[in-house]
Design an enzyme around this catalytic site. Structure first.
Site, PDB file in Angstrom:
ATOM      1  CG  ASP A 109      -1.739   1.619   1.805  1.00 31.23           C
ATOM      2  OD1 ASP A 109      -2.577   1.689   0.197  1.00 31.23           O
ATOM      3  OD2 ASP A 109      -2.280   0.850   2.380  1.00 31.23           O
ATOM      4  CE  LYS A 137      -5.908  -0.453  -0.658  1.00 32.56           C
ATOM      5  NZ  LYS A 137      -5.995  -0.354  -0.017  1.00 32.56           N
ATOM      6  CG  PHE A 158      -9.675  -0.750   3.639  1.00 32.24           C
ATOM      7  CD1 PHE A 158      -9.081  -0.496   4.120  1.00 32.24           C
ATOM      8  CD2 PHE A 158     -10.173  -1.860   4.264  1.00 32.24           C
ATOM      9  CE1 PHE A 158      -7.585  -1.295   5.265  1.00 32.24           C
ATOM     10  CE2 PHE A 158      -9.900  -2.379   5.406  1.00 32.24           C
ATOM     11  CZ  PHE A 158      -8.488  -1.720   5.493  1.00 32.24           C
ATOM     12  CB  VAL A 159      -9.772  -4.766  -0.923  1.00 34.48           C
ATOM     13  CG1 VAL A 159     -10.202  -4.067  -1.542  1.00 34.48           C
ATOM     14  CG2 VAL A 159      -8.279  -5.350  -0.312  1.00 34.48           C
ATOM     15  CG  ASP A 165      -7.776  -6.894   9.614  1.00 35.42           C
ATOM     16  OD1 ASP A 165      -5.769  -6.651   8.957  1.00 35.42           O
ATOM     17  OD2 ASP A 165      -7.830  -6.149   9.911  1.00 35.42           O
TER      18      ASP A 165
HETATM   19  P1  IMP Z   1       1.531  -0.081   4.351  1.00 37.00           P
HETATM   20  O1  IMP Z   1       2.798  -0.297   5.198  1.00 37.00           O
HETATM   21  O2  IMP Z   1       0.648   0.949   3.932  1.00 37.00           O
HETATM   22  O3  IMP Z   1       2.369  -1.126   2.818  1.00 37.00           O
HETATM   23  O4  IMP Z   1       0.620  -1.098   4.079  1.00 37.00           O
HETATM   24  C1  IMP Z   1       0.840  -2.205   4.277  1.00 37.00           C
HETATM   25  C2  IMP Z   1      -0.118  -3.495   5.328  1.00 37.00           C
HETATM   26  O5  IMP Z   1      -1.044  -2.301   5.717  1.00 37.00           O
HETATM   27  C3  IMP Z   1      -0.732  -4.720   4.895  1.00 37.00           C
HETATM   28  O6  IMP Z   1       0.014  -5.731   5.265  1.00 37.00           O
HETATM   29  C4  IMP Z   1      -2.166  -4.513   5.142  1.00 37.00           C
HETATM   30  O7  IMP Z   1      -1.978  -5.603   6.797  1.00 37.00           O
HETATM   31  C5  IMP Z   1      -3.041  -3.134   5.774  1.00 37.00           C
HETATM   32  N1  IMP Z   1      -3.200  -2.428   4.215  1.00 37.00           N
HETATM   33  C6  IMP Z   1      -2.944  -1.528   3.416  1.00 37.00           C
HETATM   34  N2  IMP Z   1      -4.445  -1.225   2.680  1.00 37.00           N
HETATM   35  C7  IMP Z   1      -5.397  -2.778   3.462  1.00 37.00           C
HETATM   36  C8  IMP Z   1      -6.847  -2.779   2.565  1.00 37.00           C
HETATM   37  O8  IMP Z   1      -7.448  -2.620   1.371  1.00 37.00           O
HETATM   38  N3  IMP Z   1      -7.108  -3.592   3.351  1.00 37.00           N
HETATM   39  C9  IMP Z   1      -6.765  -4.753   3.857  1.00 37.00           C
HETATM   40  N4  IMP Z   1      -5.562  -3.795   4.987  1.00 37.00           N
HETATM   41  C10 IMP Z   1      -4.575  -2.859   4.057  1.00 37.00           C
END
Ligand code: IMP
Ligand code: MG
Length: 183
Positions: A109, A137, A158-159, A165
């Site tokens: 993300d 994403k 958001f999925v 979860d």
């Molecule tokens: P990042 O550090 O922002 O890349 O986030 C990574 C973590 O955020 C993932 O391993 C997920 O646990 C959580 N996350 C990000 N987007 C989503 C979503 O759309 N649904 C559920 N969890 C998400």
């Protein structure tokens, strides 16, 4: 096993990736891993909790010797927006020096979690390091980060499901879905 026509969970507005599409893509990722690693042993590091279902299915697609470890970070709590810098909560127990390391996560993300974890692993001198995510994403990146293997690129929604979860719920849905807005 739920069929593609099984009724949707009442909190889910729409399905973004169906169960058969996930299965096919995971099989293809397994073939990619076989091409990348040949007969080498792979040290897989799954990021809990989200990557657990994906990792379990992915690993059954390869016949390589596999060592499995799990690490945990915090970043979301129960919100749908990332807050601050992710922190390691549960560290590695396997040695990774000189090993072929494959980091597996559910979704890329902002990129904060995987850039933290990959720089930590790189500092432990693995023989190689790759990152595989089920979902990407791309439009949401706050730090530059690309995975080596991506299941599906998805829009900025958001999925939940297949490990992902919302407030710790919906991880066991067999598909990737978008929640209804009022939830
Ligand atoms: P990042 O550090 O922002 O890349 O986030 C990574 C973590 O955020 C993932 O391993 C997920 O646990 C959580 N996350 C990000 N987007 C989503 C979503 O759309 N649904 C559920 N969890 C998400
Ligand atoms: Mg996660």
């Amino acid at each position: 096993m739920a069929s593609p026509s099984a009724p949707l969970h009442p909190d889910v507005e729409s399905v973004l990736v169906t169960e058969p599409a996930i299965r096919q893509r995971v099989e293809a990722l397994g073939r990619d891993l076989k091409r990348l690693y040949g007969n080498e042993e792979i040290t897989v590091i799954a990021i809990m909790n989200g990557a657990i279902l994906f990792t379990a299915d992915l690993l059954r697609q390869v016949d390589n010797a596999v060592r499995l470890d799990c690490i945990r970070t915090t970043s979301y709590g129960s919100a749908t927006e990332s807050h601050g810098t992710p922190k390691m909560v549960h560290g590695l127990t396997l040695d990774v020096a000189g090993r072929h390391v494959l980091i597996v996560d559910d979704i890329l993300d902002t990129g904060k979690t995987l850039s933290l974890i990959s720089s930590m692993i790189r500092g432990l001198n693995p023989a190689s390091m790759r990152v595989c995510v089920l979902l990407d994403k791309k439009g949401r990146r706050q730090v530059p980060f690309e995975a080596d293997l991506v299941g599906f690129e998805i829009p900025d929604k958001f999925v939940v499901g297949y490990g992902l979860d919302y407030a710790e719920r919906y991880r066991n849905l067999p598909y990737i879905g978008v929640l209804k807005p009022q939830l």
